[in-house]
Structure formats: structure tokens, C-alpha cells
Design a protein around this motif. Structure first.
Motif, PDB file in Angstrom:
ATOM      1  N   TYR A 182      12.287  17.798 -35.830  1.00 38.76           N
ATOM      2  CA  TYR A 182      12.225  16.499 -35.164  1.00 38.76           C
ATOM      3  C   TYR A 182      12.975  15.449 -35.975  1.00 38.76           C
ATOM      4  CZ  TYR A 182       8.455  18.689 -32.563  1.00 38.76           C
ATOM      5  OH  TYR A 182       7.708  19.529 -31.789  1.00 38.76           O
ATOM      6  N   CYS A 183      13.727  14.605 -35.286  1.00 40.33           N
ATOM      7  CA  CYS A 183      14.394  13.477 -35.948  1.00 40.33           C
ATOM      8  C   CYS A 183      13.478  12.255 -35.821  1.00 40.33           C
ATOM      9  CB  CYS A 183      15.770  13.224 -35.322  1.00 40.33           C
ATOM     10  SG  CYS A 183      15.726  12.413 -33.716  1.00 40.33           S
ATOM     11  N   PRO A 184      13.800  11.143 -36.481  1.00 41.61           N
ATOM     12  CA  PRO A 184      12.936   9.960 -36.370  1.00 41.61           C
ATOM     13  C   PRO A 184      12.849   9.409 -34.944  1.00 41.61           C
ATOM     14  CG  PRO A 184      14.403   9.730 -38.237  1.00 41.61           C
ATOM     15  CD  PRO A 184      14.842  10.954 -37.486  1.00 41.61           C
ATOM     16  N   GLY A 185      13.842   9.705 -34.116  1.00 40.33           N
ATOM     17  CA  GLY A 185      13.840   9.186 -32.753  1.00 40.33           C
ATOM     18  C   GLY A 185      13.201  10.100 -31.729  1.00 40.33           C
ATOM     19  N   CYS A 186      12.893  11.333 -32.109  1.00 40.33           N
ATOM     20  CA  CYS A 186      12.290  12.273 -31.155  1.00 40.33           C
ATOM     21  C   CYS A 186      10.982  11.698 -30.604  1.00 40.33           C
ATOM     22  CB  CYS A 186      12.044  13.621 -31.818  1.00 40.33           C
ATOM     23  SG  CYS A 186      13.512  14.656 -31.945  1.00 40.33           S
ATOM     24  N   GLY A 187      10.850  11.726 -29.305  1.00 37.54           N
ATOM     25  CA  GLY A 187       9.666  11.195 -28.644  1.00 37.54           C
ATOM     26  C   GLY A 187       9.828   9.756 -28.195  1.00 37.54           C
ATOM     27  N   ASN A 221       5.686   8.457 -30.786  1.00 40.68           N
ATOM     28  CA  ASN A 221       6.541   8.045 -31.893  1.00 40.68           C
ATOM     29  C   ASN A 221       5.949   6.799 -32.558  1.00 40.68           C
ATOM     30  OD1 ASN A 221       8.595   7.230 -33.657  1.00 40.68           O
ATOM     31  ND2 ASN A 221      10.187   8.026 -32.309  1.00 40.68           N
ATOM     32  N   PRO A 222       5.082   6.987 -33.558  1.00 39.12           N
ATOM     33  CA  PRO A 222       4.435   5.833 -34.194  1.00 39.12           C
ATOM     34  C   PRO A 222       5.423   4.888 -34.869  1.00 39.12           C
ATOM     35  CG  PRO A 222       3.775   7.888 -35.267  1.00 39.12           C
ATOM     36  CD  PRO A 222       4.616   8.258 -34.094  1.00 39.12           C
ATOM     37  N   LEU A 223       6.469   5.421 -35.475  1.00 37.38           N
ATOM     38  CA  LEU A 223       7.467   4.546 -36.102  1.00 37.38           C
ATOM     39  C   LEU A 223       8.232   3.760 -35.037  1.00 37.38           C
ATOM     40  CD1 LEU A 223       8.689   3.624 -38.780  1.00 37.38           C
ATOM     41  CD2 LEU A 223      10.396   5.436 -38.527  1.00 37.38           C
ATOM     42  N   GLY A 224       8.426   4.365 -33.867  1.00 38.68           N
ATOM     43  CA  GLY A 224       9.087   3.667 -32.771  1.00 38.68           C
ATOM     44  C   GLY A 224       8.286   2.467 -32.297  1.00 38.68           C
ATOM     45  N   VAL A 225       6.966   2.593 -32.303  1.00 38.82           N
ATOM     46  CA  VAL A 225       6.109   1.469 -31.913  1.00 38.82           C
ATOM     47  C   VAL A 225       6.270   0.325 -32.912  1.00 38.82           C
ATOM     48  CG1 VAL A 225       3.723   0.730 -31.537  1.00 38.82           C
ATOM     49  CG2 VAL A 225       4.476   2.962 -30.708  1.00 38.82           C
ATOM     50  N   TRP A 272       0.535  15.684 -36.977  1.00 39.15           N
ATOM     51  CA  TRP A 272       0.137  14.647 -36.031  1.00 39.15           C
ATOM     52  C   TRP A 272       1.236  13.611 -35.823  1.00 39.15           C
ATOM     53  CZ3 TRP A 272      -0.135   9.687 -37.950  1.00 39.15           C
ATOM     54  CH2 TRP A 272      -0.176   9.561 -39.329  1.00 39.15           C
ATOM     55  N   LEU A 273       2.241  13.563 -36.717  1.00 34.91           N
ATOM     56  CA  LEU A 273       3.370  12.654 -36.542  1.00 34.91           C
ATOM     57  C   LEU A 273       4.438  13.192 -35.594  1.00 34.91           C
ATOM     58  CD1 LEU A 273       3.915  11.431 -40.219  1.00 34.91           C
ATOM     59  CD2 LEU A 273       3.049  10.096 -38.287  1.00 34.91           C
TER      60      LEU A 273
END
Length: 145
Positions: A60-65, A85-89, A142-143
Motif C-alpha cells: 500500500y502507498c500513502p494514498g491507497c484508500g 486512509n487516516p492520514l488522508g483525513v 489497521w492502517l
């Protein structure tokens, strides 16, 4: 002959409607993108291309999801947004705050007087890389989207 750059001082002389074109255009584009992703479900195969990084590496990349996160945003489902995508939020919150500052500056005629400090940019990069690694580690599954 040397030229020096000086920090802008005072107010933006353009008319108010002209200063607001940029923020309004970005808001319209964001609303259109959220509406499109909210209408065309990314949970159903065939509507959007697969993440190239995931297809090639299986990681998974940071943008997946992110598409599924935006779909959840369009449908008012914050729990699914965080799950996808918690980082996306977090990025959406930061982008919204930045857009609000830009809009306020455009409406009041203020000029940009500072840029992001280097430490902040490097910290953001470190957070993205750490998130990228952690979402591919079994202990922090979970990430993963």
C-alpha cells in the motif's frame, strides 16, 4: 546589477472579485471531484484504475484508500473515512484550514508574507514515509485500507 526580492507590504490592489477567483475555483473543483467520487463508487471494480504502486509491488502507498475515503466523505461517513486512509483525513483537515486562510486573505486583500518553514516540510515528509511503512507492517495492519 543585483536584484533583491522584498517581502510584499500592504494590500493586494486587485478588485475583491478578482482576488476571490482562485479560492472559488479551487472550491468548485474540489466540490466537483467529491461529487464525482460520491456518485461513482470506487468500491466497485472497473470504475477507477488500480493504484500503480499496489499493482507492481503488492504494498500500500500513502494514498491507497483515498478514493474510498472521499466516497465516504461524500456520504457523510467519518468512521469509514478514517478506516480507509487516516492520514488522508488529516490531510483534508490541513488542506481545508489552508484554503480558509487563503480565502480570508483574498477577501481582506492581504498578501502572503510567509512560507512554510523547512522543518515543517521535512516533518510532513517524515510522517508520510512513516505512515507508508507502518501501513505495510503486519503489526499495524489497521492502517491498511
Amino acid at each position: 546589477m543585483t536584484s533583491t526580492l522584498q517581502a510584499p507590504v500592504g494590500r493586494d490592489p486587485r478588485p475583491a472579485w478578482r482576488r476571490g477567483v482562485g479560492p472559488a475555483t479551487v472550491a468548485a473543483a474540489a466540490a466537483a471531484a467529491v461529487a464525482l467520487v460520491g456518485t461513482v463508487d470506487p468500491n466497485q471494480a472497473g470504475h477507477y484504475p488500480t493504484c500503480p504502486f499496489l499493482a507492481v509491488t503488492g504494498l500500500y502507498c500513502p494514498g491507497c484508500g483515498s478514493l474510498r475515503m472521499v466516497h465516504a466523505l461524500a456520504h457523510g461517513d467519518p468512521a469509514t473515512m478514517v478506516a480507509r486512509n487516516p492520514l488522508g483525513v488529516v490531510a483534508l483537515v490541513v488542506l481545508a484550514a489552508t484554503w480558509l486562510r487563503w480565502t480570508r486573505r483574498a477577501v481582506t486583500g492581504g498578501v502572503r508574507t510567509r512560507v512554510a518553514p523547512a522543518w515543517l516540510i521535512w516533518t510532513a515528509l517524515g510522517v508520510v514515509v512513516a505512515f507508508w511503512v507502518l501501513r505495510n507492517v503486519p503489526a499495524t495492519a489497521w492502517l491498511a485500507p
